[in-house]
Design an enzyme around this catalytic site. Structure first.
Site, PDB file in Angstrom:
ATOM      1  CE  LYS A   1      32.998  38.609  60.016  1.00 37.83           C
ATOM      2  NZ  LYS A   1      32.359  39.796  60.597  1.00 37.83           N
ATOM      3  CB  THR A   2      37.018  35.447  61.929  1.00 33.21           C
ATOM      4  OG1 THR A   2      35.884  36.146  62.405  1.00 33.21           O
ATOM      5  CG2 THR A   2      38.275  36.076  62.489  1.00 33.21           C
TER       6      THR A   2
ATOM      7  CG  ASP B   1      35.438  41.998  59.593  1.00 32.05           C
ATOM      8  OD1 ASP B   1      34.493  41.548  58.930  1.00 32.05           O
ATOM      9  OD2 ASP B   1      35.756  41.556  60.714  1.00 32.05           O
ATOM     10  CD  GLU B   2      31.425  43.099  61.724  1.00 39.66           C
ATOM     11  OE1 GLU B   2      30.369  43.111  61.043  1.00 39.66           O
ATOM     12  OE2 GLU B   2      31.610  42.299  62.664  1.00 39.66           O
TER      13      GLU B   2
ATOM     14  CD  GLN C   1      25.839  39.453  61.386  1.00 41.35           C
ATOM     15  OE1 GLN C   1      26.390  39.550  62.471  1.00 41.35           O
ATOM     16  NE2 GLN C   1      26.251  38.612  60.451  1.00 41.35           N
TER      17      GLN C   1
ATOM     18  NE  ARG D   1      25.818  37.418  66.987  1.00 46.45           N
ATOM     19  CZ  ARG D   1      26.571  37.309  65.893  1.00 46.45           C
ATOM     20  NH1 ARG D   1      27.881  37.251  66.008  1.00 46.45           N
ATOM     21  NH2 ARG D   1      26.023  37.225  64.698  1.00 46.45           N
TER      22      ARG D   1
END
Length: 756
Positions: A33-34, A219-220, A250, A603
């Site tokens: 994603k980043t 983002d998020e 998430q 994670r």
DNA sequence: GCGGCGGGCTTTTTT
DNA sequence: AGCCCGCCGC
């Protein structure tokens, strides 16, 4: 640039190349994603030829923002400087400092953090005569915060208030808001709400930002609140170029007013929106991903996204059961030890995650006992310490003397003879005369003091306090931040004040650490008092996690979002902990707990350990906890269940060696007396007297009739033996005066001396 | 009226 | 660790 594109998979490529219009990127964990966000920005700059000043990227934490800036610096070079990348709060605060005057907001407003907010709410409740027995302070704050996140003003709230609670809150909310205004302060929610207000209020300001930001990215997105979404829509209003990136699975911040429905609404609001799904996972092994998918699949309300990976299945997840948190901590440390000595990982590759901060204690203790280096996000949060808040409050008053929370915080700290009575009197007098507290202090000089009814002593104390602040104000232009800081500390005799306390030395060191942090700003553009104080207010615990440190990371599951580690331990995977006891009653909250577990699992890149305890000490004594219901969702093919819930007893054994001395990295750090700001890395001192471990030894079961020896009660015979969880209850008839005793096997220290 | 001290309670997560 | 409360000495 074309090179960069060629490294992307088709979905990623599509996301990067879709620059115009609305774009929804559904990005599973570890799906790059980043990378997509940064490359999309690079693409906008280098291929589409957009000016960096036209781009706004909003992230969730400062850490994420900084990371993004760093990566962009590498990708596009100095052009990155002109991008606007930051958190909602940081970006909005900046807009407010520049254009807030259009809504009568001074540019030197103060930002109130949660503590300040609590202090103000308490004060307001006192003023309007609502005791905290009637209404909980925290519930009130939550209600007000929720209202603000839905753009409900005190007036609207008052209209709609129906229940007793709501009517009380309406009262408090109204007064609270007016106190904020007269204090020239904004709480976290105000930063967003007032920005919205500003944009809606002035066509000019709105046009300015709409023109400036032709490309908006968030983002998020699953963690945005209703106002935040409205704000983004408004900003992107004229260009329609809006790209949001999120993953409903998430979403773990609904309690902070995040609204998962924003994702659904986005597709309704932008019917033309292109939707791109990033489903290939590059982070985790097949086992980890399989477990994660199986867990999250149990949530009923979700938009399914199918993760897959080309990574091999890897090692199975290890699940272990411990007697109690102490053993859990010890187990974790020993497993990390074998990962490290086996060359599979180094300390910085490992994280231990937990649901609640309170759990960190037992884990930390194990690290300290073994001398294993660790870093803790949010120990006792640096900026929440009393000594730091005191000094920051004084500095805030230099920026904004009307900041009533800071003023009341320090007006008698260190003590200068002003008690409740005097403070009530002067506050009341100020209020009756319709002036602010600080201005009331100024007026004390003249003859009006008789009116206040204050004692001469109090007047003197208030006056000298006021004059001290004013004397600083006169010198302030000639001083840099550290100069001001030193002046304050000396004038209030803060060192002496702290040293009269038991832990004064440590507190003074913390104050010095704040000084060093200020030192870092000197000469930079950020040296202005408002900006430094803003940074302090908006900083978060994860932000200050030291990069590259050779230490294991201890972190809550919430804080871990957005991070990845080679090896992850999730501790306390028990009913009442995860899911948390306060969430089990509500289906929605339960689903959020499951997402939290999902975030934790995903994670991990290679090694995942899940531990739980059979019992732990809670608020109401020792509680037996069942395994978390979420564990049942992990198919056996992905997980290795170790079970050793036989009765055990604990023996302390000294460790004969200095556990980590052969690892130069941690040793170097310890030798150099490593000092970091904010979150200190902690290392057990090398000359710590006793490194010991506690061995959990299985208790040999006893039978009725066995002869036993007890260190105090001496000889006896077993009458009954009953296993209870990981312990056992034994009833023994002793020959001596002790007579019949009911004992716990793990503590009784019985030795078998003869068979039945 | 003020300051200081001990005991009880706290907390789920945080920009 | 910090806040709140009640208590006591000055």
């Amino acid at each position: 640039m074309t090179d960069i594109i060629s490294l992307l998979n088709p979905a990623q490529k599509e996301a990067v190349e879709t620059t115009q219009g609305a774009l929804l990127i559904l990005a599973g964990p570890g799906s790059g994603k980043t990378r997509v966000i940064t490359h999309r920005i690079a693409y906008l700059l280098n291929v589409a030829g957009i000016s960096p000043r036209r781009i706004l990227a909003v992230t969730f934490t400062n850490k994420a923002a900084n990371e993004m800036k760093e990566r962009l610096n590498i990708l596009v070079g100095p052009m990155a400087e002109n991008l606007t990348v930051g958190t909602f709060h940081a970006v909005c605060a900046k807009m407010l400092r520049i254009d807030g005057k259009t809504i009568d907001l001074d540019s030197d407003f103060t930002i109130y953090d949660r503590d300040d907010q609590t202090a103000l709410i308490k004060k307001v409740m006192e003023k309007v005569g609502i005791s905290k027995e009637t209404i909980a302070v925290n519930a009130t704050i939550a209600e007000i915060s929720k209202s603000k996140s839905e753009l409900i003003t005190p007036a609207i709230y008052t209209q709609k208030a129906a229940s007793f609670f709501e009517k009380q809150v309406a009262n408090i909310y109204k007064r609270y808001q007016s106190e904020l205004v007269s204090s020239k302060a904004l709480d976290f929610d105000d930063i967003i709400m007032q920005t919205m207000h500003m944009l809606q209020n002035s066509e000019t300001v709105l046009k300015k930002y709409q023109t400036r930001y032709q490309y908006v990215m968030v983002d998020e997105f699953q963690d945005t609140s209703p106002v935040q979404y409205e704000l983004v829509k408004l900003l992107a209003g004229s260009s329609g170029n809006i790209c949001v990136v999120g993953d409903a699975d998430q979403s773990i911040y609904s309690w902070r007013n995040a609204d998962i429905r924003n994702i659904v609404n986005f597709e309704k609001d932008y019917l033309q929106a292109k939707v791109v799904r990033l489903e290939q996972n590059y982070r985790s092994t097949g086992s980890i991903l399989g477990a994660a998918s199986a867990v999250i699949a149990q949530n009923k309300h979700r938009k399914e996204i199918k993760l897959w990976t080309q990574n091999g299945s890897g090692e199975k997840i290890v699940a272990n059961v411990c007697l109690e948190p102490k053993e859990e901590g010890q187990y974790i440390v020993k497993e990390i030890e074998s990962l490290v000595t086996g060359g599979k990982a180094s300390f910085k590759d490992v994280a231990v995650m937990y649901r609640a901060n309170a759990q960190s204690r037992a884990i930390e203790e194990a690290f300290i006992r073994y001398g294993m280096p660790y870093r803790l996000a949010a120990g006792t949060r640096f900026y929440e310490r009393k000594e730091i808040k005191d000094i920051v409050a004084y500095m805030r008053l230099m920026q904004n003397p009307y900041d009533s929370v800071s003023l009341l915080r320090v007006i008698n700290t260190p003590a200068r003879g002003l008690g409740d009575k005097s403070l009530n009197d002067i506050s009341l007098w100020a209020e009756n005369n319709n002036i602010l507290l600080y201005d009331a202090l100024a007026l004390l000089k003249s003859a009006e003091r008789q009116v206040t009814g204050l004692s001469l002593r109090a007047v003197k104390a208030l006056l000298s306090f006021y004059q001290m602040l004013e004397s600083w104000r006169q010198k302030i232009d000639a001083l840099d931040l550290v100069g001001l800081f030193d002046l304050i500390c000396i004038d209030i005799k803060y060192k002496e004040y702290l040293q009269s306390m038991e832990d004064g030395q440590e507190r003074w060191e913390n104050v010095q650490e704040l000084r060093s942090t200020l030192q870092l700003h000197i000469g930079l553009a950020s040296e202005t008092l408002p900006l430094v104080l803003e940074n302090i207010a908006l900083i978060s615990d994860v932000d200050s996690l030291e990069e590259g440190a050779s230490a294991v990371t201890l972190i809550t599951l919430h804080q871990a979002k957005g991070l990845e580690f080679l090896a992850v331990f999730i501790a306390g995977v028990e009913e009442n902990i995860l899911p948390h006891i306060r969430s089990v009653a509500d289906e929605g909250e339960l689903e959020e707990e499951r997402r939290l577990f999902y975030v934790g699992i995903t994670r991990a890149k290679k090694y995942l350990y899940i531990t739980r305890c059979e019992g732990r000490v809670g608020y109401s004594g020792f509680a037996i906890n069942d395994p978390s219901r979420f564990l049942n969702d992990i198919p056996e093919q992905y997980i290795n269940n170790k079970s050793n819930s036989k009765p055990r007893m604990v023996i302390k054994t000294p460790l004969q060696y200095r556990p980590w001395s052969h690892y130069s990295s941690s040793k170097d750090a310890a030798d150099s007396g490593m000092k970091t700001t904010l979150n200190k890395e902690r290392f057990a001192p090398w000359d710590a007297p006793a490194h010991y471990e506690e061995k959990y030894i299985e208790i040999e079961p006893l039978k009725q009739g066995d002869k036993v020896h007890h260190p105090i009660f001496k000889e006896g015979v077993v009458l009954s033996y009953k296993e209870k969880g990981s312990d056992a209850e034994v009833v023994v008839q002793f020959w001596g005066e002790a007579g019949q005793k009911k004992l716990l096997a793990s503590f009784a220290n019985l030795t078998k001396t003869g068979l039945a």
